[in-house]
Scaffold this motif. Structure first.
Motif, PDB file in Angstrom:
ATOM      1  N   MET A   1       0.844  -1.199   0.000  1.00 51.22           N
ATOM      2  CA  MET A   1       0.000   0.000   0.000  1.00 51.22           C
ATOM      3  C   MET A   1       0.878   1.247   0.000  1.00 51.22           C
TER       4      MET A   1
ATOM      5  N   ASP B   1      -2.498   4.777  -2.843  1.00 52.13           N
ATOM      6  CA  ASP B   1      -3.684   4.005  -2.490  1.00 52.13           C
ATOM      7  C   ASP B   1      -4.518   4.688  -1.411  1.00 52.13           C
TER       8      ASP B   1
ATOM      9  N   ASP C   1      -7.800  -2.738   3.775  1.00 52.28           N
ATOM     10  CA  ASP C   1      -7.037  -3.680   2.940  1.00 52.28           C
ATOM     11  C   ASP C   1      -5.949  -4.385   3.735  1.00 52.28           C
TER      12      ASP C   1
ATOM     13  N   ASP D   1       5.629   3.791   1.469  1.00 52.94           N
ATOM     14  CA  ASP D   1       5.248   2.496   0.912  1.00 52.94           C
ATOM     15  C   ASP D   1       5.284   1.452   2.019  1.00 52.94           C
TER      16      ASP D   1
END
Length: 212
Positions: free
Chosen positions: A1, A23, A92, A211
């Motif tokens: 993500m 994201d 997620d 990240d």
């Protein structure tokens, strides 16, 4: 993500040009200026809805007074993001927890006296957390208005982060401390967008990307 992280826009969100792709967009507080003008919330919420992110997460800050004074009115206005206030969510498979509280400074919102009073908030931080979002920094980490100036972060928050070891800790509040720091357990990001003169100049004007 991929997280795109900003903080401390103080009503100037519309001046941000070309956010990086990601994201999830995180705003770590102080999206309002005086904190009393509800138009700041409407404008910020509209701006959030215009950003091309699948997810958006927002935490308040000490300038976002309306969210402390009238939460039952303020929160429903933020329809284009998930709002965290001493609460968490999983998106997620990535866990987030956020709090707007900072040590006392003048007569702003979401503040506590330095010392053990802070633990009523930081004791709630979950173990095994992926992303911690607080408006203010932990003591000694990206918490100076300029090099050589006093450290303004929270000592109790530092203890909590050292104990609970979130993978990432995102914050703002101290504009001059904008930047990145990493130790063996946690990546720290001060994502303040404005500098100490409330101007979107480097390095504070740089948009941070994390990240996971």
């Amino acid at each position: 993500m991929r997280l795109v992280v900003i903080s401390d826009t103080h009503g100037l969100h519309n001046r941000i040009q070309g956010l990086p792709e990601g994201d999830l967009l995180v705003h770590a507080g102080d999206f309002m200026n005086s904190g009393f003008d509800v138009e700041d919330i409407f404008s910020f919420n509209t701006w959030l809805g215009e950003q091309s992110f699948p997810h958006r997460v927002v935490c308040a800050g000490n300038h976002d007074r309306y969210f402390q004074m009238a939460p039952e009115m303020a929160r429903p206005l933020l329809t284009n993001a998930i709002y965290l206030e001493n609460s968490g969510i999983s998106i997620d498979g990535v866990s987030f927890w956020g709090s707007p509280y900072t040590p006392e400074f003048l007569n702003w919102a979401f503040m506590y006296p330095r010392g053990s009073a802070a633990n009523r908030y930081w004791d709630q931080i979950p173990h095994g957390l992926d992303v911690l979002i607080t408006h203010g920094p932990p003591f000694g980490i990206l918490d100076q208005t300029a090099p050589g100036e006093p450290h303004l972060g929270c000592e109790e928050l530092l203890k909590a982060v050292e104990e609970k070891k979130p993978k990432v800790h995102l914050f703002g509040h101290i504009h001059g401390g904008a930047g990145l720091f990493e130790n063996e357990a946690t990546r720290f990001v001060n994502a303040a967008y404005l500098n100490e003169r409330y101007k979107p100049l480097a390095p504070a004007g740089q948009i941070r990307v994390v990240d996971l």
